[in-house]
Scaffold this motif. Structure first.
Motif, PDB file in Angstrom:
ATOM      1  N   ASN A   1       0.849  -1.202   0.000  1.00 33.89           N
ATOM      2  CA  ASN A   1       0.000   0.000   0.000  1.00 33.89           C
ATOM      3  C   ASN A   1       0.883   1.250   0.000  1.00 33.89           C
ATOM      4  OD1 ASN A   1       0.684   0.680   2.742  1.00 33.89           O
ATOM      5  ND2 ASN A   1      -0.799  -0.833   3.447  1.00 33.89           N
ATOM      6  N   ALA A   2       0.236   2.419  -0.043  1.00 35.25           N
ATOM      7  CA  ALA A   2       0.974   3.679  -0.146  1.00 35.25           C
ATOM      8  C   ALA A   2       1.929   3.889   1.029  1.00 35.25           C
ATOM      9  CB  ALA A   2      -0.007   4.844  -0.260  1.00 35.25           C
ATOM     10  N   LEU A   3       1.530   3.503   2.218  1.00 26.66           N
ATOM     11  CA  LEU A   3       2.403   3.659   3.384  1.00 26.66           C
ATOM     12  C   LEU A   3       3.632   2.759   3.262  1.00 26.66           C
ATOM     13  CD1 LEU A   3       3.014   4.933   6.092  1.00 26.66           C
ATOM     14  CD2 LEU A   3       1.580   3.178   7.164  1.00 26.66           C
ATOM     15  N   ASP A   4       3.451   1.536   2.787  1.00 30.15           N
ATOM     16  CA  ASP A   4       4.596   0.647   2.569  1.00 30.15           C
ATOM     17  C   ASP A   4       5.578   1.265   1.579  1.00 30.15           C
ATOM     18  OD1 ASP A   4       3.450  -1.274   4.233  1.00 30.15           O
ATOM     19  OD2 ASP A   4       2.698  -2.493   2.575  1.00 30.15           O
ATOM     20  N   LEU A   5       5.049   1.875   0.515  1.00 27.50           N
ATOM     21  CA  LEU A   5       5.907   2.518  -0.477  1.00 27.50           C
ATOM     22  C   LEU A   5       6.678   3.675   0.138  1.00 27.50           C
ATOM     23  CD1 LEU A   5       6.961   2.915  -3.332  1.00 27.50           C
ATOM     24  CD2 LEU A   5       4.853   4.190  -3.846  1.00 27.50           C
ATOM     25  N   ILE A   6       5.992   4.496   0.917  1.00 30.54           N
ATOM     26  CA  ILE A   6       6.637   5.626   1.594  1.00 30.54           C
ATOM     27  C   ILE A   6       7.749   5.132   2.517  1.00 30.54           C
ATOM     28  CG2 ILE A   6       6.272   7.418   3.347  1.00 30.54           C
ATOM     29  CD1 ILE A   6       3.479   7.840   1.994  1.00 30.54           C
ATOM     30  N   ASN A   7       7.464   4.095   3.287  1.00 30.11           N
ATOM     31  CA  ASN A   7       8.470   3.553   4.200  1.00 30.11           C
ATOM     32  C   ASN A   7       9.635   2.926   3.441  1.00 30.11           C
ATOM     33  OD1 ASN A   7       7.137   4.376   6.513  1.00 30.11           O
ATOM     34  ND2 ASN A   7       5.964   2.485   6.661  1.00 30.11           N
ATOM     35  N   ASP A   8       9.354   2.309   2.280  1.00 29.63           N
ATOM     36  CA  ASP A   8      10.400   1.696   1.477  1.00 29.63           C
ATOM     37  C   ASP A   8      11.342   2.761   0.909  1.00 29.63           C
ATOM     38  OD1 ASP A   8      11.566  -0.679   0.402  1.00 29.63           O
ATOM     39  OD2 ASP A   8      10.628  -0.282  -1.542  1.00 29.63           O
ATOM     40  N   ILE A   9      10.792   3.890   0.490  1.00 30.84           N
ATOM     41  CA  ILE A   9      11.605   4.990  -0.043  1.00 30.84           C
ATOM     42  C   ILE A   9      12.346   5.690   1.093  1.00 30.84           C
ATOM     43  CG2 ILE A   9      11.518   7.262  -1.147  1.00 30.84           C
ATOM     44  CD1 ILE A   9       9.056   6.186  -2.725  1.00 30.84           C
ATOM     45  N   GLY A  10      11.656   5.860   2.209  1.00 32.24           N
ATOM     46  CA  GLY A  10      12.190   6.587   3.366  1.00 32.24           C
ATOM     47  C   GLY A  10      11.227   7.704   3.715  1.00 32.24           C
ATOM     48  N   ALA A  11      10.481   7.529   4.788  1.00 34.30           N
ATOM     49  CA  ALA A  11       9.401   8.452   5.154  1.00 34.30           C
ATOM     50  C   ALA A  11       9.853   9.902   5.273  1.00 34.30           C
ATOM     51  CB  ALA A  11       8.726   7.994   6.443  1.00 34.30           C
ATOM     52  N   SER A  12      11.084  10.122   5.655  1.00 28.99           N
ATOM     53  CA  SER A  12      11.562  11.505   5.812  1.00 28.99           C
ATOM     54  C   SER A  12      11.789  12.198   4.468  1.00 28.99           C
ATOM     55  CB  SER A  12      12.850  11.532   6.636  1.00 28.99           C
ATOM     56  OG  SER A  12      13.886  10.853   5.956  1.00 28.99           O
ATOM     57  N   HIS A  13      11.716  11.451   3.373  1.00 20.76           N
ATOM     58  CA  HIS A  13      11.950  12.010   2.043  1.00 20.76           C
ATOM     59  C   HIS A  13      10.680  12.234   1.236  1.00 20.76           C
ATOM     60  CE1 HIS A  13      16.206  11.214   2.616  1.00 20.76           C
ATOM     61  NE2 HIS A  13      15.905   9.969   2.929  1.00 20.76           N
ATOM     62  N   VAL A  14       9.552  11.680   1.698  1.00 20.26           N
ATOM     63  CA  VAL A  14       8.325  11.673   0.894  1.00 20.26           C
ATOM     64  C   VAL A  14       7.261  12.574   1.502  1.00 20.26           C
ATOM     65  CG1 VAL A  14       6.477  10.225  -0.026  1.00 20.26           C
ATOM     66  CG2 VAL A  14       8.788   9.309   0.135  1.00 20.26           C
TER      67      VAL A  14
END
Length: 70
Positions: free
Chosen positions: A9-22
């Motif tokens: 889901n979108a949160l998994d994607l954000i965490n995979d990229i790095g939440a501090s960057h998205v």
């Protein structure tokens, strides 16, 4: 997204990229002709990521990203 990405889901994607960057993840909903936006920490339910569909990721800064996969 690649067919073998582990982001469900979108949160998994954000965490995979790095939440501090998205800032957010967006997708176009053809049925309603609108953009759906998921922002981390918003309290909203993150939408599912469908392999093969495109998503707009609004970044805060630049980061190198290679999707986690199985």
């Amino acid at each position: 997204m690649p067919y073998h990405s582990t982001a469900a889901n979108a949160l998994d994607l954000i965490n995979d990229i790095g939440a501090s960057h998205v800032e957010n993840v967006q997708r176009y909903n053809e049925a309603t002709d609108t953009w759906e936006v998921y922002e981390p920490g918003s309290g909203a339910t993150p939408f599912d990521i469908v392999p093969g569909e495109g998503y707009l990721v609004k970044m805060i800064d630049t980061v190198l990203y290679a999707p986690s996969h199985y």
